[in-house]
Design an enzyme around this catalytic site. Structure first.
Site, PDB file in Angstrom:
ATOM      1  N   ASP A  81     -14.162  15.020  14.080  1.00 12.06           N
ATOM      2  CA  ASP A  81     -14.579  16.365  13.672  1.00 12.06           C
ATOM      3  C   ASP A  81     -14.496  16.507  12.150  1.00 12.06           C
ATOM      4  O   ASP A  81     -13.552  16.015  11.520  1.00 12.06           O
ATOM      5  CB  ASP A  81     -13.629  17.376  14.359  1.00 12.06           C
ATOM      6  N   HIS A  82     -15.483  17.185  11.575  1.00 12.43           N
ATOM      7  CA  HIS A  82     -15.460  17.588  10.156  1.00 12.43           C
ATOM      8  C   HIS A  82     -15.086  16.498   9.164  1.00 12.43           C
ATOM      9  O   HIS A  82     -14.224  16.708   8.296  1.00 12.43           O
ATOM     10  CB  HIS A  82     -14.476  18.750   9.954  1.00 12.43           C
ATOM     11  N   HIS A 178     -13.350  29.562  11.621  1.00  4.38           N
ATOM     12  CA  HIS A 178     -12.251  28.760  12.162  1.00  4.38           C
ATOM     13  C   HIS A 178     -10.974  29.592  12.245  1.00  4.38           C
ATOM     14  O   HIS A 178     -10.619  30.275  11.290  1.00  4.38           O
ATOM     15  CB  HIS A 178     -11.977  27.546  11.271  1.00  4.38           C
ATOM     16  N   GLY A 179     -10.279  29.509  13.365  1.00  3.87           N
ATOM     17  CA  GLY A 179      -8.979  30.167  13.503  1.00  3.87           C
ATOM     18  C   GLY A 179      -9.087  31.615  13.952  1.00  3.87           C
ATOM     19  O   GLY A 179     -10.183  32.165  14.094  1.00  3.87           O
ATOM     20  N   HIS A 206     -19.009  26.151  16.270  1.00  5.50           N
ATOM     21  CA  HIS A 206     -17.629  25.968  15.793  1.00  5.50           C
ATOM     22  C   HIS A 206     -16.915  27.314  15.803  1.00  5.50           C
ATOM     23  O   HIS A 206     -17.543  28.364  15.813  1.00  5.50           O
ATOM     24  CB  HIS A 206     -17.636  25.410  14.358  1.00  5.50           C
ATOM     25  N   ALA A 208     -14.670  28.786  18.010  1.00  7.40           N
ATOM     26  CA  ALA A 208     -14.797  29.587  19.235  1.00  7.40           C
ATOM     27  C   ALA A 208     -13.523  30.338  19.601  1.00  7.40           C
ATOM     28  O   ALA A 208     -13.571  31.263  20.415  1.00  7.40           O
ATOM     29  CB  ALA A 208     -15.212  28.691  20.396  1.00  7.40           C
ATOM     30  N   SER A 209     -12.379  29.966  19.017  1.00  5.93           N
ATOM     31  CA  SER A 209     -11.132  30.671  19.377  1.00  5.93           C
ATOM     32  C   SER A 209     -11.239  32.140  19.014  1.00  5.93           C
ATOM     33  O   SER A 209     -11.723  32.484  17.930  1.00  5.93           O
ATOM     34  CB  SER A 209      -9.937  30.054  18.643  1.00  5.93           C
ATOM     35  N   ASN A 228     -16.623  24.113  19.931  1.00  4.04           N
ATOM     36  CA  ASN A 228     -15.360  23.599  19.386  1.00  4.04           C
ATOM     37  C   ASN A 228     -14.232  24.620  19.527  1.00  4.04           C
ATOM     38  O   ASN A 228     -14.393  25.770  19.116  1.00  4.04           O
ATOM     39  CB  ASN A 228     -15.525  23.283  17.898  1.00  4.04           C
ATOM     40  N   VAL A 229     -13.122  24.173  20.072  1.00  2.00           N
ATOM     41  CA  VAL A 229     -11.969  25.053  20.276  1.00  2.00           C
ATOM     42  C   VAL A 229     -10.728  24.355  19.710  1.00  2.00           C
ATOM     43  O   VAL A 229     -10.420  23.231  20.100  1.00  2.00           O
ATOM     44  CB  VAL A 229     -11.740  25.327  21.782  1.00  2.00           C
TER      45      VAL A 229
HETATM   46  P1  13P Z   1     -11.199  27.439  16.251  1.00  2.00           P
HETATM   47  O1  13P Z   1      -9.888  27.017  15.669  1.00  2.00           O
HETATM   48  O2  13P Z   1     -11.603  28.816  15.816  1.00  2.00           O
HETATM   49  O3  13P Z   1     -11.231  27.300  17.731  1.00  2.00           O
HETATM   50  O4  13P Z   1     -12.325  26.460  15.668  1.00  2.00           O
HETATM   51  C1  13P Z   1     -12.291  25.104  16.021  1.00  2.00           C
HETATM   52  C2  13P Z   1     -13.380  24.328  15.369  1.00  2.00           C
HETATM   53  O5  13P Z   1     -14.449  24.811  15.128  1.00  2.00           O
HETATM   54  C3  13P Z   1     -13.087  22.908  15.057  1.00  2.00           C
HETATM   55  O6  13P Z   1     -14.149  22.295  14.416  1.00  2.00           O
END
Ligand code: 13P
Length: 278
Positions: A81-82, A178-179, A206, A208-209, A228-229
């Site tokens: 990832d990333h 993110h986050g 990306h 999704a949390s 992505n979570v």
């Molecule tokens: P979250 O931490 O918001 O779930 O994002 C995860 C992410 O996109 C990892 O690439």
């Protein structure tokens, strides 16, 4: 079994599902992801790196993820990832990763195209599929920073990016970050649908949390192929450990078991929502 090939995402789309990619930092999270996939009978992805390498190290984290995916009774991909570093990508391809992400989203458009295209060429020569990103996603990958979404991706530019780079999957900015955030963020569904319609490769969401189950299910219905979570799994892990430690325990396998169970429950719920099986 280790899921090689972009079929992991294209098959999901054919079935109206999205495949969750869960970030792993530890052996416990790797195990939890595979347990959840097996419990549901649904394919999943382990996102092992690149920021996770800072803690556990690349070789160990990768070896555990690959071994767990191979042993799983359902298809599980192992994804970088990333990554912003072609050398890191090459090393992960060498280790056996089934897909990689090159994140050139902070570069000017033409530089992002160049970097992504070069990675695609190299990865395809090894049978590895590539996710590219257009439109930087705000926030920190490893800690919640109460980020706000920046500029969102233009669908026409997304189509040009896919065309010029040959990427197999596209991540783009459609409102999430993110986050966790104090004020919930939401998906710009009009933009999401426009990008899905404009490009002929699977779309990756990306950040999704924090999205509630209805909104998450709606992203799969709108054509998202991979979601992505991270933060929600991370929170489950930390809360389970904190609770167990507050109880005064020093039985490490028992603590690990509680953390695995907590993360597997979160991952299972995401798998079900994204497959329309709530
Ligand atoms: P979250 O931490 O918001 O779930 O994002 C995860 C992410 O996109 C990892 O690439």
């Amino acid at each position: 079994m280790l899921a090689k090939g972009i079929e992991l995402l294209t098959d999901a789309r054919t079935e109206g599902r999205a495949v969750p990619a869960f970030t792993t930092y530890t052996l416990e999270s790797t195990r939890a992801i595979c347990e959840a996939a097996e419990r549901t009978g649904l394919p999943a992805m382990i996102a092992a790196g690149s920021s996770s390498f800072r803690g556990a190290g690349r070789e160990g984290l990768a070896a555990a993820a690959l071994a767990a995916a191979e042993a799983a009774r359902v298809p599980v991909g192992v994804h970088l990832d990333h990554s912003t570093d072609p050398d890191e990508i090459a090393a992960c391809i060498e280790l056996g990763y089934t897909s990689v992400m090159i994140d050139g989203s902070r570069l000017p458009f033409d530089e992002n195209v160049e970097l992504t295209r070069a990675v695609v060429e190299r990865a395809h020569a090894h049978g590895v599929w590539v996710e590219g990103e257009l439109g930087g996603l705000a926030g920190d990958e490893d800690s919640s920073s109460d980020a706000v979404a920046g500029d969102l991706t233009d669908p026409r530019q997304a189509a040009e990016f896919v065309d010029r780079t040959g990427v197999d999957a596209l991540a783009a900015a459609v409102g999430t970050v993110h986050g966790f955030t104090a004020v919930p963020v939401h998906v710009d569904f009009e933009r999401l649908r426009a990008i899905v319609a404009a490009v002929d490769v699977p779309f990756v969401l990306h950040g999704a949390s924090g999205l509630d189950d209805d909104e998450l299910a709606a992203t799969a219905a709108a054509g998202v192929a991979k979601v992505n979570v991270n933060a929600e799994l991370r929170r489950a892990y930390l809360e389970a450990l904190r609770d167990a430690l507050d109880g005064g325990g020093d039985d490490v396998p028992r603590l690990q078991g509680r953390a695995i169970a907590a993360m597997a429950d979160v991952a299972e719920a995401k798998l079900r929502v994204l497959a329309g099986r709530r």
